[in-house]
Design a protein around this motif. Structure first.
Motif, PDB file in Angstrom:
ATOM      1  N   GLU A 213      -9.028  -1.484   5.426  1.00 49.07           N
ATOM      2  CA  GLU A 213      -7.845  -1.197   6.245  1.00 49.07           C
ATOM      3  C   GLU A 213      -6.735  -2.164   5.848  1.00 49.07           C
ATOM      4  O   GLU A 213      -6.998  -3.213   5.247  1.00 49.07           O
ATOM      5  CB  GLU A 213      -8.182  -1.361   7.735  1.00 49.07           C
ATOM      6  CG  GLU A 213      -9.259  -0.419   8.252  1.00 49.07           C
ATOM      7  CD  GLU A 213      -8.791   1.031   8.301  1.00 49.07           C
ATOM      8  OE1 GLU A 213      -7.555   1.237   8.320  1.00 49.07           O
ATOM      9  OE2 GLU A 213      -9.652   1.925   8.303  1.00 49.07           O
ATOM     10  N   PRO A 214      -5.473  -1.835   6.161  1.00 52.22           N
ATOM     11  CA  PRO A 214      -4.358  -2.726   5.818  1.00 52.22           C
ATOM     12  C   PRO A 214      -4.539  -4.154   6.323  1.00 52.22           C
ATOM     13  O   PRO A 214      -4.023  -5.102   5.718  1.00 52.22           O
ATOM     14  CB  PRO A 214      -3.155  -2.047   6.486  1.00 52.22           C
ATOM     15  CG  PRO A 214      -3.523  -0.595   6.525  1.00 52.22           C
ATOM     16  CD  PRO A 214      -5.006  -0.565   6.756  1.00 52.22           C
ATOM     17  N   GLN A 218      -3.798  -8.881   5.410  1.00 53.79           N
ATOM     18  CA  GLN A 218      -3.006  -9.695   6.334  1.00 53.79           C
ATOM     19  C   GLN A 218      -2.929 -11.140   5.844  1.00 53.79           C
ATOM     20  O   GLN A 218      -3.917 -11.718   5.405  1.00 53.79           O
ATOM     21  CB  GLN A 218      -3.631  -9.654   7.732  1.00 53.79           C
ATOM     22  CG  GLN A 218      -2.776 -10.303   8.808  1.00 53.79           C
ATOM     23  CD  GLN A 218      -3.359 -10.072  10.204  1.00 53.79           C
ATOM     24  OE1 GLN A 218      -4.390  -9.427  10.343  1.00 53.79           O
ATOM     25  NE2 GLN A 218      -2.693 -10.583  11.219  1.00 53.79           N
ATOM     26  N   LEU A 241      -3.476   1.806   0.305  1.00 48.67           N
ATOM     27  CA  LEU A 241      -3.683   0.587   1.088  1.00 48.67           C
ATOM     28  C   LEU A 241      -2.452  -0.312   1.020  1.00 48.67           C
ATOM     29  O   LEU A 241      -1.975  -0.828   2.047  1.00 48.67           O
ATOM     30  CB  LEU A 241      -4.913  -0.164   0.573  1.00 48.67           C
ATOM     31  CG  LEU A 241      -5.320  -1.428   1.320  1.00 48.67           C
ATOM     32  CD1 LEU A 241      -5.868  -1.080   2.697  1.00 48.67           C
ATOM     33  CD2 LEU A 241      -6.367  -2.206   0.519  1.00 48.67           C
ATOM     34  N   ALA A 244       0.391   1.286   2.970  1.00 49.86           N
ATOM     35  CA  ALA A 244       0.209   1.180   4.419  1.00 49.86           C
ATOM     36  C   ALA A 244       0.497  -0.227   4.919  1.00 49.86           C
ATOM     37  O   ALA A 244       0.973  -0.419   6.052  1.00 49.86           O
ATOM     38  CB  ALA A 244      -1.216   1.593   4.796  1.00 49.86           C
ATOM     39  N   ALA A 245       0.237  -1.227   4.073  1.00 52.80           N
ATOM     40  CA  ALA A 245       0.498  -2.620   4.439  1.00 52.80           C
ATOM     41  C   ALA A 245       1.944  -3.016   4.156  1.00 52.80           C
ATOM     42  O   ALA A 245       2.325  -4.164   4.405  1.00 52.80           O
ATOM     43  CB  ALA A 245      -0.440  -3.539   3.672  1.00 52.80           C
TER      44      ALA A 245
END
Length: 329
Positions: A213-214, A218, A241, A244-245
């Protein structure tokens, strides 16, 4: 019948079986050489194998008639490569073509006699113990190198040029690949020289990659990817990915940019496969792999995708864009 005529007749009769055998042998069809292709890919419907096939045709071969291409697909599972390599050896192939460092190591582990042609290998074959030197490999392995490690620092510099505010970068790496951990170290060393903090994101399977997931990115402001066949086969997920981030990313092969990635910088892989076909041809004509020098990439792609930049709201410097050898609008 006179004695001399009788002896002559016997001598001629003795030769009949030998003549018949020779004629039968001459009428036997010539066996087409069999080329094994060991790959982590899931199918041969890719640009690199299309390039290889075209090069084989251009060299005068007709697939299925004067040459046989025998594929073994690991389908993203690098652990399957040794078994597939052993299968090619049992199949009696005349040459094995590999497209990953892991594949080369697996093939070398399976045979020290069948010639192995590296179409795309990122690791150092001398350090891996499969060749004595680049100029004269000396064993059964030759082919082409991607210059993966050499280009890692340049990719980070390009990423910084594209997004000057970047300070923290995630490097996506496959810990199971033979070039994954070394590629991570080279990227980290290059990051120190550029004042960038590098965080490794280790992903060892297609299943792990698809589950990302994105949030996995982080804390970073940009993404770079170490060469890896499993990543290449699942590049759509990696591109999605990063998008999306909302993160700029640079990739090691042009196909990433073709499919929507922001920047690609690295060896032209289809060109490597065209050259690999020439190695195969030379070996089938009698050249020894140990006498054929291992060559490095000479054709590099620097691709910029302006649509991806617009989607990110990223204004790329004009001189950066003009330096690219291809721009996707």
């Amino acid at each position: 019948m006179r004695r001399r005529q009788f002896i002559t007749l016997l001598a001629g009769a003795a030769g009949w079986p030998l003549v018949a055998v020779r004629r039968a042998a001459a009428q036997q069809p010539t066996r087409a050489p069999r080329v094994g292709i060991l790959t982590p890919a899931a199918s041969d419907a890719t640009p690199v194998f299309q390039a290889f096939r075209k090069a084989i045709r251009d060299l005068g071969y007709a697939e299925g008639q004067t040459i046989v291409l025998d594929f073994r697909f690991a389908r993203g599972n690098l652990d399957a490569l040794p078994g597939l390599a052993a299968d090619l050896v049992r199949a009696g192939v005349d040459v094995i073509v590999t497209d990953t460092t892991s594949g080369t190591v697996a093939a070398f582990g399976a045979t020290r006699t069948i010639p192995i042609v590296m179409a795309t290998t990122g690791g150092d074959p001398v350090a891996l113990g499969v060749a004595r030197s680049f100029a004269r490999p000396g064993g059964n392995v030759t082919g082409l190198l991607l210059r993966s490690f050499e280009l890692s620092g340049r990719r980070l510099q390009l990423l910084k040029d594209a997004a000057p505010a970047t300070r923290r970068v995630t490097v996506l790496v496959n810990p199971k690949s033979a070039i994954g951990p070394p590629g991570q170290r080279v990227t980290e060393d290059a990051g120190k020289l550029l004042g960038l903090a590098i965080t490794a994101l280790a992903v060892g399977s297609a299943e792990e990659l698809r589950a990302l997931e994105p949030a996995a990115l982080q804390g970073s402001e940009a993404l770079t990817v170490v060469n890896d066949a499993m990543f290449w086969n699942n590049r759509g997920k990696i591109i999605a990915l990063a998008a999306a981030a909302r993160m700029p990313a640079i990739y090691p092969e042009r196909e990433y940019a073709d499919d929507g990635g922001l920047i690609a910088y690295g060896a032209n892989v289809p060109d490597h496969f065209r050259q690999a076909a020439d190695y195969v041809d030379r070996i089938l004509r009698g050249a020894k792999p140990g006498d054929l020098p291992i060559n490095q990439s000479t054709k590099l792609d620097f691709i910029v995708n302006l649509k991806a930049a617009r989607d990110l709201g990223l204004a790329l410097p004009a001189d950066f864009v003009s330096a690219a050898n291809e721009v996707i609008e």
